[in-house]
Design a protein around this motif. Structure first.
Motif, PDB file in Angstrom:
ATOM      1  N   ILE A   1       7.182  -6.512 -29.708  1.00  0.00           N
ATOM      2  CA  ILE A   1       7.455  -7.573 -28.750  1.00  0.00           C
ATOM      3  C   ILE A   1       9.279  -6.874 -28.350  1.00  0.00           C
ATOM      4  O   ILE A   1       8.813  -7.193 -26.931  1.00  0.00           O
ATOM      5  CB  ILE A   1       7.880  -9.073 -29.399  1.00  0.00           C
ATOM      6  CG1 ILE A   1       6.100  -9.211 -29.905  1.00  0.00           C
ATOM      7  CG2 ILE A   1       8.795  -9.983 -28.728  1.00  0.00           C
ATOM      8  CD1 ILE A   1       5.410  -9.467 -28.727  1.00  0.00           C
ATOM      9  N   GLY A   2      10.277  -6.782 -28.912  1.00  0.00           N
ATOM     10  CA  GLY A   2      11.148  -5.638 -28.435  1.00  0.00           C
ATOM     11  C   GLY A   2      11.024  -4.729 -27.522  1.00  0.00           C
ATOM     12  O   GLY A   2      11.465  -4.485 -26.112  1.00  0.00           O
ATOM     13  N   LEU A   3       9.742  -4.179 -27.230  1.00  0.00           N
ATOM     14  CA  LEU A   3       9.620  -2.659 -26.297  1.00  0.00           C
ATOM     15  C   LEU A   3       8.702  -3.401 -25.810  1.00  0.00           C
ATOM     16  O   LEU A   3       9.628  -3.084 -24.292  1.00  0.00           O
ATOM     17  CB  LEU A   3       8.430  -1.769 -27.593  1.00  0.00           C
ATOM     18  CG  LEU A   3       8.202  -0.793 -26.835  1.00  0.00           C
ATOM     19  CD1 LEU A   3       8.981  -0.135 -26.262  1.00  0.00           C
ATOM     20  CD2 LEU A   3       6.955  -0.410 -27.291  1.00  0.00           C
ATOM     21  N   LEU A   4       8.064  -3.967 -25.005  1.00  0.00           N
ATOM     22  CA  LEU A   4       8.092  -4.438 -24.079  1.00  0.00           C
ATOM     23  C   LEU A   4       8.953  -5.239 -23.772  1.00  0.00           C
ATOM     24  O   LEU A   4       9.168  -5.127 -22.234  1.00  0.00           O
ATOM     25  CB  LEU A   4       6.150  -5.838 -24.714  1.00  0.00           C
ATOM     26  CG  LEU A   4       5.266  -4.918 -25.210  1.00  0.00           C
ATOM     27  CD1 LEU A   4       4.355  -5.754 -25.531  1.00  0.00           C
ATOM     28  CD2 LEU A   4       4.700  -4.177 -24.231  1.00  0.00           C
TER      29      LEU A   4
ATOM     30  N   SER B   1       9.987  -3.634 -19.701  1.00  0.00           N
ATOM     31  CA  SER B   1      10.246  -4.973 -18.691  1.00  0.00           C
ATOM     32  C   SER B   1      11.298  -5.431 -17.647  1.00  0.00           C
ATOM     33  O   SER B   1      11.547  -4.826 -16.552  1.00  0.00           O
ATOM     34  CB  SER B   1       9.350  -6.651 -19.032  1.00  0.00           C
ATOM     35  OG  SER B   1       9.458  -7.554 -18.199  1.00  0.00           O
ATOM     36  N   VAL B   2      13.069  -5.406 -18.946  1.00  0.00           N
ATOM     37  CA  VAL B   2      13.896  -5.679 -18.347  1.00  0.00           C
ATOM     38  C   VAL B   2      14.059  -3.901 -18.239  1.00  0.00           C
ATOM     39  O   VAL B   2      15.313  -4.444 -16.481  1.00  0.00           O
ATOM     40  CB  VAL B   2      15.001  -5.840 -19.588  1.00  0.00           C
ATOM     41  CG1 VAL B   2      16.213  -6.046 -18.404  1.00  0.00           C
ATOM     42  CG2 VAL B   2      14.133  -6.981 -19.978  1.00  0.00           C
ATOM     43  N   GLY B   3      14.040  -2.828 -18.503  1.00  0.00           N
ATOM     44  CA  GLY B   3      14.738  -1.618 -17.965  1.00  0.00           C
ATOM     45  C   GLY B   3      13.818  -1.459 -16.611  1.00  0.00           C
ATOM     46  O   GLY B   3      14.397  -0.375 -15.957  1.00  0.00           O
ATOM     47  N   SER B   4      12.758  -1.955 -15.936  1.00  0.00           N
ATOM     48  CA  SER B   4      12.249  -1.239 -14.785  1.00  0.00           C
ATOM     49  C   SER B   4      11.911  -2.133 -14.134  1.00  0.00           C
ATOM     50  O   SER B   4      11.473  -2.245 -13.248  1.00  0.00           O
ATOM     51  CB  SER B   4      10.675  -0.968 -15.849  1.00  0.00           C
ATOM     52  OG  SER B   4      10.057  -2.261 -15.427  1.00  0.00           O
ATOM     53  N   GLY B   5      12.590  -3.215 -14.624  1.00  0.00           N
ATOM     54  CA  GLY B   5      12.857  -4.805 -13.157  1.00  0.00           C
ATOM     55  C   GLY B   5      11.220  -5.277 -13.437  1.00  0.00           C
ATOM     56  O   GLY B   5      11.020  -6.107 -12.412  1.00  0.00           O
TER      57      GLY B   5
ATOM     58  N   THR C   1       0.408  -5.641 -16.019  1.00  0.00           N
ATOM     59  CA  THR C   1       0.996  -6.079 -14.326  1.00  0.00           C
ATOM     60  C   THR C   1      -0.065  -5.316 -12.873  1.00  0.00           C
ATOM     61  O   THR C   1       0.996  -4.992 -11.957  1.00  0.00           O
ATOM     62  CB  THR C   1       2.282  -5.478 -14.574  1.00  0.00           C
ATOM     63  OG1 THR C   1       2.127  -3.705 -14.944  1.00  0.00           O
ATOM     64  CG2 THR C   1       3.527  -5.625 -15.932  1.00  0.00           C
ATOM     65  N   GLY C   2      -1.660  -4.912 -13.278  1.00  0.00           N
ATOM     66  CA  GLY C   2      -1.643  -4.374 -12.144  1.00  0.00           C
ATOM     67  C   GLY C   2      -0.945  -3.268 -11.948  1.00  0.00           C
ATOM     68  O   GLY C   2      -0.956  -2.528 -10.762  1.00  0.00           O
ATOM     69  N   ASN C   3      -0.540  -2.418 -12.851  1.00  0.00           N
ATOM     70  CA  ASN C   3       0.203  -1.117 -12.515  1.00  0.00           C
ATOM     71  C   ASN C   3       1.783  -0.961 -11.754  1.00  0.00           C
ATOM     72  O   ASN C   3       1.785  -0.088 -11.584  1.00  0.00           O
ATOM     73  CB  ASN C   3      -1.787  -0.065 -11.982  1.00  0.00           C
ATOM     74  CG  ASN C   3      -2.133   0.936 -13.156  1.00  0.00           C
ATOM     75  OD1 ASN C   3      -1.656   0.743 -13.776  1.00  0.00           O
ATOM     76  ND2 ASN C   3      -2.677   0.720 -12.392  1.00  0.00           N
TER      77      ASN C   3
ATOM     78  N   TYR D   1       4.063  -1.815 -13.528  1.00  0.00           N
ATOM     79  CA  TYR D   1       4.966  -1.494 -14.289  1.00  0.00           C
ATOM     80  C   TYR D   1       5.050   0.382 -14.341  1.00  0.00           C
ATOM     81  O   TYR D   1       6.185   0.726 -13.543  1.00  0.00           O
ATOM     82  CB  TYR D   1       4.654  -1.349 -15.593  1.00  0.00           C
ATOM     83  CG  TYR D   1       5.261  -0.333 -16.670  1.00  0.00           C
ATOM     84  CD1 TYR D   1       6.792  -0.457 -16.606  1.00  0.00           C
ATOM     85  CD2 TYR D   1       5.073   0.750 -16.986  1.00  0.00           C
ATOM     86  CE1 TYR D   1       7.423  -0.076 -17.657  1.00  0.00           C
ATOM     87  CE2 TYR D   1       5.705   1.601 -17.747  1.00  0.00           C
ATOM     88  CZ  TYR D   1       7.223   1.032 -18.137  1.00  0.00           C
ATOM     89  OH  TYR D   1       8.323   1.989 -19.121  1.00  0.00           O
ATOM     90  N   HIS D   2       4.230   1.186 -13.759  1.00  0.00           N
ATOM     91  CA  HIS D   2       3.860   2.536 -13.459  1.00  0.00           C
ATOM     92  C   HIS D   2       4.042   2.645 -12.209  1.00  0.00           C
ATOM     93  O   HIS D   2       5.198   3.727 -12.152  1.00  0.00           O
ATOM     94  CB  HIS D   2       2.185   3.202 -13.012  1.00  0.00           C
ATOM     95  CG  HIS D   2       2.072   4.402 -12.757  1.00  0.00           C
ATOM     96  ND1 HIS D   2       2.361   5.085 -13.769  1.00  0.00           N
ATOM     97  CD2 HIS D   2       1.888   4.839 -11.871  1.00  0.00           C
ATOM     98  CE1 HIS D   2       2.416   6.834 -13.288  1.00  0.00           C
ATOM     99  NE2 HIS D   2       1.679   5.991 -12.221  1.00  0.00           N
ATOM    100  N   ARG D   3       3.928   1.599 -11.638  1.00  0.00           N
ATOM    101  CA  ARG D   3       5.033   2.049  -9.265  1.00  0.00           C
ATOM    102  C   ARG D   3       6.044   1.756  -9.756  1.00  0.00           C
ATOM    103  O   ARG D   3       7.119   2.636  -9.244  1.00  0.00           O
ATOM    104  CB  ARG D   3       4.098   1.806  -8.704  1.00  0.00           C
ATOM    105  CG  ARG D   3       2.482   1.023  -8.071  1.00  0.00           C
ATOM    106  CD  ARG D   3       2.411   0.269  -6.988  1.00  0.00           C
ATOM    107  NE  ARG D   3       2.677  -1.104  -7.336  1.00  0.00           N
ATOM    108  CZ  ARG D   3       0.949  -1.565  -7.984  1.00  0.00           C
ATOM    109  NH1 ARG D   3       0.352  -1.230  -8.258  1.00  0.00           N
ATOM    110  NH2 ARG D   3       0.967  -3.120  -8.084  1.00  0.00           N
ATOM    111  N   ARG D   4       6.913   1.605 -10.570  1.00  0.00           N
ATOM    112  CA  ARG D   4       8.288   1.267 -10.482  1.00  0.00           C
ATOM    113  C   ARG D   4       8.775   2.569 -11.508  1.00  0.00           C
ATOM    114  O   ARG D   4      10.193   2.361 -11.178  1.00  0.00           O
ATOM    115  CB  ARG D   4       8.980  -0.125 -11.501  1.00  0.00           C
ATOM    116  CG  ARG D   4       8.043  -1.362 -10.295  1.00  0.00           C
ATOM    117  CD  ARG D   4       8.759  -2.500 -11.003  1.00  0.00           C
ATOM    118  NE  ARG D   4       8.249  -3.701 -10.195  1.00  0.00           N
ATOM    119  CZ  ARG D   4       9.207  -4.497  -9.648  1.00  0.00           C
ATOM    120  NH1 ARG D   4      10.489  -4.326 -10.140  1.00  0.00           N
ATOM    121  NH2 ARG D   4       9.188  -5.733  -8.838  1.00  0.00           N
TER     122      ARG D   4
END
Length: 91
Positions: free
Chosen positions: A23-26, A30-34, A78-80, A82-85
């Protein structure tokens, strides 16, 4: 932490620390990539769903790391986005 450790802890019901780590990792990814993770598809993703997803992932990829699974789940949910960001050049 690897998938063998995850699977064993879940099997013997001593996985609280592993689940908290995930949970912390996710949340950190999430926060690190916005990138919104928990409500990315318009409805809240529940913790139990995340744990079950990781159970299935680790069963299919027993030599993998939980971190790799978490990134895979971030992209899937997230439909990729995260990868795009994280792959985008810095501004």
């Amino acid at each position: 932490m690897n998938c063998a450790q995850w699977a064993e802890a879940r099997k013997v019901r001593t996985s609280n620390v592993y689940e908290t780590y995930l949970i912390g990792l996710l949340n950190g990814l999430s926060v690190g990539s916005g990138t919104e993770f928990w409500f990315a598809k318009g409805a809240e993703l529940k913790r139990e769903q995340v744990f079950y997803w990781m159970d299935v992932y680790c069963q299919a990829h027993p030599l993998s790391e939980v971190f790799t699974g978490a990134v895979t789940l971030m992209n899937e949910n997230t439909g990729n986005e995260y990868h795009r960001r994280v792959g985008a050049p810095p501004e």
